[in-house]
Motif scaffolding. Structure first.
Motif, mmCIF file in Angstrom:
data_model
loop_
_atom_site.group_PDB
_atom_site.id
_atom_site.type_symbol
_atom_site.label_atom_id
_atom_site.label_comp_id
_atom_site.label_asym_id
_atom_site.label_seq_id
_atom_site.Cartn_x
_atom_site.Cartn_y
_atom_site.Cartn_z
ATOM 1 N N THR A 185 0.645 -1.432 -0.116
ATOM 2 C CA THR A 185 0.066 -0.377 0.190
ATOM 3 C C THR A 185 0.275 1.068 -0.008
ATOM 4 O O THR A 185 2.168 1.575 0.544
ATOM 5 C CB THR A 185 -0.942 -0.093 1.083
ATOM 6 O OG1 THR A 185 -1.469 1.766 1.342
ATOM 7 C CG2 THR A 185 -0.135 -0.012 1.966
ATOM 8 N N THR A 186 0.339 2.563 -0.965
ATOM 9 C CA THR A 186 1.295 3.614 -0.776
ATOM 10 C C THR A 186 0.901 4.596 0.504
ATOM 11 O O THR A 186 0.812 5.648 0.582
ATOM 12 C CB THR A 186 0.738 4.230 -2.093
ATOM 13 O OG1 THR A 186 -0.565 4.459 -2.614
ATOM 14 C CG2 THR A 186 1.899 3.198 -3.303
ATOM 15 N N GLU A 187 -0.796 4.171 0.814
ATOM 16 C CA GLU A 187 -1.301 4.637 2.053
ATOM 17 C C GLU A 187 -1.118 4.519 3.589
ATOM 18 O O GLU A 187 -0.956 3.187 3.366
ATOM 19 C CB GLU A 187 -2.400 4.550 1.614
ATOM 20 C CG GLU A 187 -3.218 5.045 0.953
ATOM 21 C CD GLU A 187 -2.970 6.385 0.401
ATOM 22 O OE1 GLU A 187 -3.070 7.157 0.926
ATOM 23 O OE2 GLU A 187 -2.652 6.896 -1.335
ATOM 24 N N ASN A 188 -1.614 5.137 4.147
ATOM 25 C CA ASN A 188 -0.981 4.942 5.521
ATOM 26 C C ASN A 188 -1.641 3.824 6.309
ATOM 27 O O ASN A 188 -3.008 3.857 6.600
ATOM 28 C CB ASN A 188 -1.269 6.246 6.423
ATOM 29 C CG ASN A 188 -0.443 5.931 8.643
ATOM 30 O OD1 ASN A 188 -0.568 5.073 8.375
ATOM 31 N ND2 ASN A 188 0.037 7.085 8.499
ATOM 32 N N PRO A 189 -1.204 2.087 6.538
ATOM 33 C CA PRO A 189 -1.952 1.653 7.361
ATOM 34 C C PRO A 189 -3.049 1.639 8.270
ATOM 35 O O PRO A 189 -3.748 0.979 8.282
ATOM 36 C CB PRO A 189 -1.390 0.357 6.944
ATOM 37 C CG PRO A 189 0.466 1.378 6.685
ATOM 38 C CD PRO A 189 0.091 2.295 6.608
ATOM 39 N N SER A 190 -2.648 2.018 9.658
ATOM 40 C CA SER A 190 -2.907 2.818 10.911
ATOM 41 C C SER A 190 -4.672 3.629 9.426
ATOM 42 O O SER A 190 -5.877 3.119 10.787
ATOM 43 C CB SER A 190 -2.755 4.234 11.253
ATOM 44 O OG SER A 190 -1.094 3.668 11.351
ATOM 45 N N PHE A 191 -4.543 4.303 8.597
ATOM 46 C CA PHE A 191 -5.978 4.707 8.773
ATOM 47 C C PHE A 191 -6.785 4.024 7.337
ATOM 48 O O PHE A 191 -8.278 3.701 7.496
ATOM 49 C CB PHE A 191 -5.857 6.391 8.284
ATOM 50 C CG PHE A 191 -4.899 7.397 8.863
ATOM 51 C CD1 PHE A 191 -5.408 7.300 10.082
ATOM 52 C CD2 PHE A 191 -4.254 7.787 8.633
ATOM 53 C CE1 PHE A 191 -5.027 7.926 10.844
ATOM 54 C CE2 PHE A 191 -3.303 8.993 8.994
ATOM 55 C CZ PHE A 191 -3.450 8.825 10.653
ATOM 56 N N GLU A 192 -6.109 2.981 7.019
ATOM 57 C CA GLU A 192 -6.604 2.629 5.603
ATOM 58 C C GLU A 192 -7.041 1.755 5.896
ATOM 59 O O GLU A 192 -7.953 -0.089 4.980
ATOM 60 C CB GLU A 192 -5.357 2.441 4.398
ATOM 61 C CG GLU A 192 -5.409 4.172 3.936
ATOM 62 C CD GLU A 192 -6.926 4.604 3.522
ATOM 63 O OE1 GLU A 192 -7.974 3.516 3.463
ATOM 64 O OE2 GLU A 192 -6.891 6.284 3.342
ATOM 65 N N LEU A 193 -6.442 0.853 6.633
ATOM 66 C CA LEU A 193 -6.101 -1.055 7.131
ATOM 67 C C LEU A 193 -7.055 -1.519 8.459
ATOM 68 O O LEU A 193 -7.140 -0.424 9.237
ATOM 69 C CB LEU A 193 -5.677 -1.827 7.176
ATOM 70 C CG LEU A 193 -4.814 -1.538 5.482
ATOM 71 C CD1 LEU A 193 -2.791 -2.539 5.461
ATOM 72 C CD2 LEU A 193 -5.288 -2.299 4.021
ATOM 73 N N ASN A 194 -8.316 -1.843 8.165
ATOM 74 C CA ASN A 194 -8.673 -2.936 9.238
ATOM 75 C C ASN A 194 -7.798 -3.006 10.251
ATOM 76 O O ASN A 194 -6.686 -3.949 10.468
ATOM 77 C CB ASN A 194 -9.636 -3.865 8.979
ATOM 78 C CG ASN A 194 -10.971 -3.746 8.053
ATOM 79 O OD1 ASN A 194 -11.015 -2.767 7.414
ATOM 80 N ND2 ASN A 194 -11.615 -5.018 8.063
ATOM 81 N N ALA A 195 -8.511 -2.923 11.696
ATOM 82 C CA ALA A 195 -7.573 -2.904 12.931
ATOM 83 C C ALA A 195 -7.350 -4.679 13.498
ATOM 84 O O ALA A 195 -5.601 -4.911 13.261
ATOM 85 C CB ALA A 195 -7.802 -2.742 14.281
ATOM 86 N N ALA A 196 -8.304 -5.269 12.861
ATOM 87 C CA ALA A 196 -7.642 -6.867 12.697
ATOM 88 C C ALA A 196 -6.796 -7.346 11.618
ATOM 89 O O ALA A 196 -6.486 -8.254 12.007
ATOM 90 C CB ALA A 196 -9.564 -7.285 11.752
ATOM 91 N N LEU A 197 -7.308 -6.843 10.746
ATOM 92 C CA LEU A 197 -5.481 -7.138 9.436
ATOM 93 C C LEU A 197 -4.839 -6.858 9.847
ATOM 94 O O LEU A 197 -3.649 -7.410 9.827
ATOM 95 C CB LEU A 197 -6.096 -6.900 8.526
ATOM 96 C CG LEU A 197 -5.582 -6.715 7.067
ATOM 97 C CD1 LEU A 197 -4.944 -8.722 7.225
ATOM 98 C CD2 LEU A 197 -6.048 -6.327 5.623
ATOM 99 N N LEU A 198 -4.681 -5.778 10.492
ATOM 100 C CA LEU A 198 -3.396 -5.307 11.073
ATOM 101 C C LEU A 198 -2.902 -5.643 12.234
ATOM 102 O O LEU A 198 -1.220 -6.588 12.150
ATOM 103 C CB LEU A 198 -3.180 -3.744 11.628
ATOM 104 C CG LEU A 198 -3.738 -2.833 10.306
ATOM 105 C CD1 LEU A 198 -3.256 -1.134 10.875
ATOM 106 C CD2 LEU A 198 -1.917 -3.418 9.378
ATOM 107 N N SER A 199 -3.845 -6.326 13.760
ATOM 108 C CA SER A 199 -3.512 -7.299 14.085
ATOM 109 C C SER A 199 -2.930 -9.046 13.760
ATOM 110 O O SER A 199 -1.467 -9.324 14.454
ATOM 111 C CB SER A 199 -4.079 -7.452 15.075
ATOM 112 O OG SER A 199 -4.911 -8.225 14.537
ATOM 113 N N ARG A 200 -2.823 -8.957 12.761
ATOM 114 C CA ARG A 200 -1.911 -10.087 12.601
ATOM 115 C C ARG A 200 -1.264 -10.178 10.900
ATOM 116 O O ARG A 200 -0.073 -10.948 10.431
ATOM 117 C CB ARG A 200 -3.549 -10.781 11.815
ATOM 118 C CG ARG A 200 -4.076 -11.333 12.713
ATOM 119 C CD ARG A 200 -5.637 -11.988 11.615
ATOM 120 N NE ARG A 200 -6.940 -12.412 12.426
ATOM 121 C CZ ARG A 200 -7.654 -11.750 13.700
ATOM 122 N NH1 ARG A 200 -7.651 -9.989 13.500
ATOM 123 N NH2 ARG A 200 -8.276 -12.290 14.631
ATOM 124 N N ALA A 201 -0.763 -8.660 11.033
ATOM 125 C CA ALA A 201 0.470 -8.218 9.810
ATOM 126 C C ALA A 201 1.498 -7.935 10.856
ATOM 127 O O ALA A 201 0.676 -6.296 11.339
ATOM 128 C CB ALA A 201 -0.071 -8.279 8.889
#
Length: 444
Positions: free
Chosen positions: A151-167
């Protein structure tokens, strides 16, 4: 004996033997074949880099690659699959939907049953909606896929917290000048010829790449295409031939917010030179000047306030001047306002006072003002004491009665605390004088 698998149907060009000689763009021909060939990302691929440490264990968890275009996200994902003996599968959130995801997950499950893992590379992962992002969770959790999102976008704003917690998020950086030079040197070695540029033009070409490795090689290829035999370009000729590359700037993405933040903080930090630089960067990238003018007005009230009451006047005048003159003449008015604000005395006293007053107003509820400052248009209101005891300030000495205007249940509050800077130094003197009179006259 299992039936023989049908071979892939050749394309018309392959059947004719023409695809072998088909030209490939330089970035594709120079794509790294090993992780050690990737340039500009030593913080994750160097001896102590995060990915290097993972690969030493031959295990890989799900990852999110965050960084600007042309920094090697796709290439690194592909090479990671090779290094960990995983099947590489690529999908793009731009072209894929739920059916495509289901197909990819089913194929990964079938592959897993055969003892082969899958690295699923998801390009532009931020473009999937929340429900689509959630669909990755079960296959990430049970190990069906190792998901690598880019992604070129800030993951904190653009990706689900659940997805970020697993990656794990790994940041890819724009390539610096040294990394771009490495790419040029590699390209020259592969092509067997030097770029037809003098030293200054070569430095300009590095800057034109703007930290994008893919773009740097595309630009180099354009230079070779444009040069006649024995021709060497200088900087002016290079810019004329390439017509310069538009700077990377998406008005809805991080670049926009990063630069406007840098402009605002440069003004707040009383650095007119840095402020002008960021203003020029945004205008050069095509930012709406009226957006900038509105933000300048915001700076005037947030960071200067009454330390220089002219700041707001000048900021508004700059907005009106641009509205009247248009592009490009009106941009000078915005630049003038930016310099004025950057060199003005700074105060956020009004900004802070207003924020505190809003907080108290919300917490205290609907308190009635003291009766002596309420109007009494009816006999009933007069009988209730409305307006009784009000002191008309112009009739008092110094045009100051010293009475209390806060609700009785709240008591007197202090929100505005002007500093000893700029015009607010004078305001401070007035407030201190009135506080002294209020105490003498019983207004507390």
């Amino acid at each position: 004996m299992s039936p023989k698998r049908p071979t892939e149907t050749p394309t018309l060009f392959a059947a004719a033997g023409l695809d072998h000689d088909a030209p490939h763009p330089l970035p594709d021909r120079l794509r790294p074949r090993a992780l050690s060939e990737v340039v500009g990302q030593d913080h994750i691929l160097g001896p102590d880099g995060a990915l290097t440490r993972m690969l030493e264990t031959r295990t890989l968890g799900s990852l999110v690659f965050w960084g600007p275009p042309g920094t090697g996200k796709t290439t690194v994902a592909r090479l990671l699959a090779d290094a960990t003996d995983l099947h590489f599968e690529q999908i793009s959130a731009v072209f894929s939907g739920v059916a495509d995801l289901k197909k990819a997950f089913d194929a990964a499950r079938a592959r897993r049953e055969m003892g082969k893992g899958t690295l699923l590379f998801v390009d532009e992962v931020h473009r999937f909606n929340r429900a689509q992002q959630d669909s990755f969770l079960p296959v990430m959790e049970d190990g069906t896929v190792v998901m690598v999102g880019a992604t070129t976008e800030n993951p904190s704003f653009e990706l689900n917290a659940a997805l970020l917690s697993r990656a794990r998020v790994l940041v890819f950086r724009s390539l610096d000048a040294a990394a771009i030079e490495k790419l040029f040197a590699h390209a020259e070695a592969v092509e067997g010829r030097k770029l037809p540029l003098d030293a200054e033009a070569r430095a300009v070409l590095v800057r034109m790449a703007d930290g994008d490795g893919r773009a740097s090689l595309t630009l180099a290829e354009e230079v070779w295409r444009s040069a006649r035999a024995d021709e060497i370009f200088n900087a002016a000729q290079l810019q004329e031939i390439l017509q310069r590359r538009a700077p990377i700037y998406d008005k809805s993405a991080d670049g926009h917010y990063n630069l406007i933040s840098a402009l605002h903080k440069s003004v707040r930090g009383s650095d007119p030179d840095a402020a002008l630089y960021y203003l020029a960067r945004m205008l050069d990238a095509g930012e709406d000047p009226l957006f900038l003018a509105r933000r300048v007005v915001r700076m005037a009230v947030e960071d200067i306030g009454l330390a220089d009451p002219q700041a707001l006047v000048i900021a508004n005048a700059a907005k009106d001047a641009f509205d009247f003159l248009g592009h490009p003449e009106g941009e000078l008015a915005i630049a003038q306002a930016v310099v004025y604000l950057a060199t003005a005395p700074k105060s956020n006293a009004v900004y802070t006072a207003f924020g505190t007053a809003m907080q108290v107003a919300k917490q205290a509820g609907s308190l009635l003002p003291p009766k002596h400052i309420l109007n009494s248009p009816t006999k009933l209101m007069k009988s209730e004491g409305y307006g009784s005891g009000y002191a008309y300030d112009h009739d008092a000495p110094d045009a100051f009665s010293g009475q209390d205007y806060f609700p009785e249940a709240l008591g007197r509050q202090t929100f505005y605390d002007p500093p000893e800077r700029g015009f607010e130094r004078e305001i401070r003197k007035r407030l201190d004088y009135w506080a002294k009179l209020r105490k003498e006259r019983g207004g507390t």
